[in-house]
Structure formats: C-alpha cells, structure tokens
Design an enzyme around this catalytic site. Structure first.
Site: not given
Length: 308
Positions: A107, A134, A137, A225, A266, A294
């Site tokens: 990450r 991403h 996700q 988001d 998310c 996830r």
C-alpha cells in the site's frame, strides 16, 4: 505466478472467478467464530509481507486476518521500517523480499513503486492501494452489490465526488464487469482522462454529469468517498469542501435514485460531509457488508495469485 496490480490489467474471467471464490469462502465461514481458521488451509506454510507506506485500518486488518484464516503467516512492515527507495532501490528490496516471503502486498503512494516492485519480485505482488488506483476495494464492492442485487452487469452506478483512485478502479471495473458508470462531480476534480478514454474505447458506457440530481436518476448504486485525504493541508480541505458541497449524498438525493438503489462508501467516512449519517445508517446502505467483504475478496485474490 500472477500479480494483482489493477483491474484493467487482469483478465475478466480471472476477476469473475475471484468474485465467485470470495462468495463461496464467505458462505463456508457463515456462523463460525471470526478468529477460527478456514477448513481449507491453502496458505499453510506461506509467509506474506504486508507493506504499508500509507496508514491503514481495513487493508491491514483484512489482509492480516485473511492470511491467518487460510493458514499462512504475515510480516507487517511500515514505510519507516523499510524506507522504500531511500538508500536501497525498490528493485533491490523486491529481490531481497522475494528470497524471504511467498507474496507481497504493498500500500503505497506512487504507482511507479508498485510497478517496480512487481517487475523485480519473483513472487506475486498485490496492489493494496496507490494514489492512482485501489482495485481490492472495488472487488469487494462488486461482490457486495451482487450479494444484494444479483449480477452488476448492465446496472447503473453513480459516483459522487472526486475522480480519485477509488473512482479509477471503479471505472476499470465498469469495463471488466459490464456496468454503466456516471461520474458526478466538479470539473476541477475530473477523473484521469487516459482512464476515461480507455474505457470509452473499450465500449464502456461512462459519462460525466455535473448535476447530482440528473446523475442519480435511474441509479442502481450510488458510491461516495471522503472529500479530503489525511495528507491534505487545511487550505486544500476548505477549497475541496466548497467544490464538493453540492455532491453530498443525503436522503433527498438517494430518493431521486431507483427505489432499490444501494449506497456504498469505502470508509473511513466523514459523517455529514460527503454523506449524511441518515444515509450511512439507513436501509439502502451496505457499507459494513462492503467493509467485511474486503476480507473475503482479498482472500480470493491471494489464492489466485498463488494458484492455490
């Protein structure tokens, strides 16, 4: 060996297989204690390095728990532990880690770090997030939608806010899974033009709509988001709030979507900013299913990477 770097660079059939495997693994765990190992132990004897240049809650916990449930072990490394690219090159770090571990999840900030790691590692590398995309996700998001409403193919998905890295992977998913996508946000925060052009060239139905009320008309799924990153300066936060205030997802906006539309985020969310608490905690919200998924989606990704 399979790297999982982005949705648009992974075969459609592989992505579908991962979603199906994730749902099967989730069903198999139903009713069991969360800390209990899976009946299958496909990662037994495997060591997975989890590298975090960026702080994380869901990514760290879900990958760590997923590896352990499948019988493997994890080594969690922070940016301070590794100082990626400072003193030792990314390429050399990748070569060294490949001698110790069976898989690497990273990450990071710069997408180039991810690609250099993958180019030089002799073990699978997973994109846990970059500033550009991403994908893990969005695998969880597709899984979550299909749990509640069946196939996402042909559905109308609307993104509210900033054309950021999560939107980029949602756009890639629109092409790979065959759904329609509307970006709803200010022109100053438009998504990556190259990604938009690639999607349209592939025949994906993707559009930009500045009016949020027109944007959600006919929507089957509304996605939001956070408006600001943890790294944004205060002055940047104020500008972004001013630009995005009209795109807050609230009860009135959700009522303008289809009656059975779902809401996703998310997380972490800033309640009463990009979304109201009444939507987050309301009947159309599936944000905590999304967060749980996830774990299951990433377990499927790891199994695909290792071929187990």
């Amino acid at each position: 060996m399979n790297h999982f770097l982005d949705l648009h660079t992974t075969e459609k059939t592989a992505l579908r297989s991962m979603i199906d495997k994730a749902r099967a693994m989730k069903d198999a765990r139903a009713g069991r204690p969360k800390g209990e190992a899976d009946d299958e132990q496909p990662l037994a004897g495997h060591m997975v390095a989890l590298i975090f240049e960026k702080p994380s809650t869901r990514t760290r916990v879900s990958f760590d728990v997923g590896v352990r449930q499948m019988g493997g072990q994890t080594m969690v490394l922070s940016g301070q532990d590794m100082q990626l690219g400072h003193g030792e090159t990314i390429a050399d770090t990748a070569r060294v880690l490949s001698r110790y571990v069976d898989m690497i999840m990273i990450r990071t900030f710069d997408e180039a770090v991810l690609h250099e790691m993958a180019a030089n590692a002799s073990v699978p590398v997973i994109n846990g997030l970059t500033d550009r995309t991403h994908p893990c996700q969005i695998m969880a998001d597709v899984m979550t939608y299909e749990e509640h409403r069946g196939s996402i193919a042909g559905k109308n998905v609307v993104w509210m806010g900033d054309g950021n890295n999560v939107y980029a992977s949602l756009l890639h998913a629109a092409t790979q899974f065959g759904f329609n996508l509307t970006f709803c946000g200010p022109q100053q925060l438009d998504p990556d033009r190259d990604f938009m052009d690639e999607a349209r060239a592939a025949g994906t139905n993707v559009r930009i709509e500045r009016d949020p009320w027109k944007g959600v008309d006919g929507a089957d799924l509304v996605v939001a988001d956070t408006w600001v990153s943890m790294h944004d300066a205060q002055s940047s936060r104020e500008r972004r709030h001013n630009m995005l205030r009209a795109y807050q997802v609230n009860d009135r906006l959700m009522q303008a979507a289809n009656p059975d539309a779902l809401f996703m985020h998310c997380l972490p969310a800033h309640r009463e900013e990009e979304v109201t608490s009444s939507v987050m905690d309301g009947p159309q919200s599936v944000i905590f299913d999304e967060a749980e998924n996830r774990l299951h989606a990433q377990k499927a990704v790891m199994r695909w990477c290792l071929g187990v």
